[in-house]
Design a protein around this motif. Structure first.
Motif, mmCIF file in Angstrom:
data_model
loop_
_atom_site.group_PDB
_atom_site.id
_atom_site.type_symbol
_atom_site.label_atom_id
_atom_site.label_comp_id
_atom_site.label_asym_id
_atom_site.label_seq_id
_atom_site.Cartn_x
_atom_site.Cartn_y
_atom_site.Cartn_z
ATOM 1 N N GLY A 30 0.830 -1.194 0.000
ATOM 2 C CA GLY A 30 0.000 0.000 0.000
ATOM 3 C C GLY A 30 0.866 1.245 0.000
ATOM 4 N N TYR A 31 0.261 2.360 -0.326
ATOM 5 C CA TYR A 31 1.018 3.604 -0.377
ATOM 6 C C TYR A 31 1.522 3.979 1.019
ATOM 7 N N ARG A 32 0.663 3.871 2.019
ATOM 8 C CA ARG A 32 1.040 4.279 3.376
ATOM 9 C C ARG A 32 2.027 3.302 4.016
ATOM 10 N N VAL A 111 -5.342 -2.339 -4.095
ATOM 11 C CA VAL A 111 -4.785 -1.817 -2.835
ATOM 12 C C VAL A 111 -4.976 -0.312 -2.731
ATOM 13 N N LEU A 112 -4.563 0.408 -3.767
ATOM 14 C CA LEU A 112 -4.599 1.869 -3.685
ATOM 15 C C LEU A 112 -6.020 2.416 -3.698
ATOM 16 N N GLU A 115 -7.293 2.114 -0.171
ATOM 17 C CA GLU A 115 -6.653 3.101 0.700
ATOM 18 C C GLU A 115 -7.157 4.506 0.408
ATOM 19 N N ALA A 116 -7.411 4.783 -0.863
ATOM 20 C CA ALA A 116 -7.735 6.134 -1.287
ATOM 21 C C ALA A 116 -9.144 6.574 -0.894
ATOM 22 N N THR A 117 -9.907 5.723 -0.216
ATOM 23 C CA THR A 117 -11.197 6.173 0.290
ATOM 24 C C THR A 117 -11.019 7.223 1.375
ATOM 25 N N ALA A 118 -9.833 7.273 2.000
ATOM 26 C CA ALA A 118 -9.536 8.304 2.996
ATOM 27 C C ALA A 118 -9.347 9.647 2.287
ATOM 28 N N HIS A 121 -5.751 10.888 1.496
ATOM 29 C CA HIS A 121 -4.835 10.085 0.682
ATOM 30 C C HIS A 121 -4.500 10.851 -0.591
ATOM 31 N N HIS A 124 -6.734 10.128 -3.558
ATOM 32 C CA HIS A 124 -8.180 10.158 -3.327
ATOM 33 C C HIS A 124 -8.930 10.774 -4.517
#
Length: 202
Positions: A30-32, A111-112, A115-118, A121, A124
């Motif tokens: 993941g990015y984070r 994956v991204l 995560e990008a629902t935040a 991010h 996003h």
């Protein structure tokens, strides 16, 4: 045929290698969960050395997403100006074929995009706009097909577009997790053939 030599050629090779390495690392962690240093280490470079090609991790992420978009925009994967039911099915299958050929980018998407629902991010807005544009394009194509009597008029094209994208992502995730059990191509083909069945078929 002329080939590029010298520092520009090396720069292009390093950038391409960095994008490939970042795609793999972001797709796994993941990015984070990944760092700029992780990518540099995979390339055998220092953090400072990688900043010569990409200013920071956000710039590298942008390059990865651009590369992903270039792959899914290959010939045969663009929407025809006026799309029939068969054109739409062929379009979806062409997209699947591209993902099957490049599973690393399919993993990266899974994956991204999650995560990008935040809101904070860096990808996003990219994924929000990508899905928004995808729904609009499909909605227009589905509305035209329904108006021509090629598919049922229910559910509404707007809802049908969102449903179709949701099914594609969901089956793709299952295929990535268990490719020996889930046949991505045939599962999706069977579903959309029924979902987009002509009115007289029901």
């Amino acid at each position: 045929m002329t080939t590029t030599r010298g520092p520009y050629s090396k720069s292009a090779r390093v950038r391409a290698a960095a994008i490939e390495a970042a795609s793999e690392i972001f797709g796994n962690a993941g990015y984070r969960g990944a760092t700029f240093k992780d990518v540099a280490a995979k390339l055998g470079m220092t953090h400072a050395g990688l900043t010569y090609y990409f200013a920071d991790k956000d710039a590298l992420l942008a390059a990865v997403l651009q590369e992903r978009d270039s792959r899914v925009s290959q010939p045969g994967t663009s929407l025809p100006a006026s799309m029939s039911r068969d054109d739409l099915i062929d379009y979806v299958m062409a997209m699947l074929a591209e993902n099957i050929a490049h599973p690393g980018f399919a993993e990266l998407h899974c994956v991204l995009s999650a995560e990008a629902t935040a809101d904070d991010h860096p990808a996003h807005e990219y994924f929000r706009d990508r899905y928004r544009n995808g729904r609009r394009l499909l909605e227009a194509a589905l509305a035209e097909a329904a108006a021509r009597g090629e598919i049922r008029s229910t559910p509404a094209p707007k809802h049908l577009a969102a449903l179709l994208l949701g099914v594609l992502d969901g089956v793709q995730l299952q295929w990535l997790l268990d490719p020996n059990e889930v046949d991505l191509r045939e599962t999706v083909r069977g579903f959309i053939a029924d979902l987009l069945a002509p009115p007289e078929a029901k």
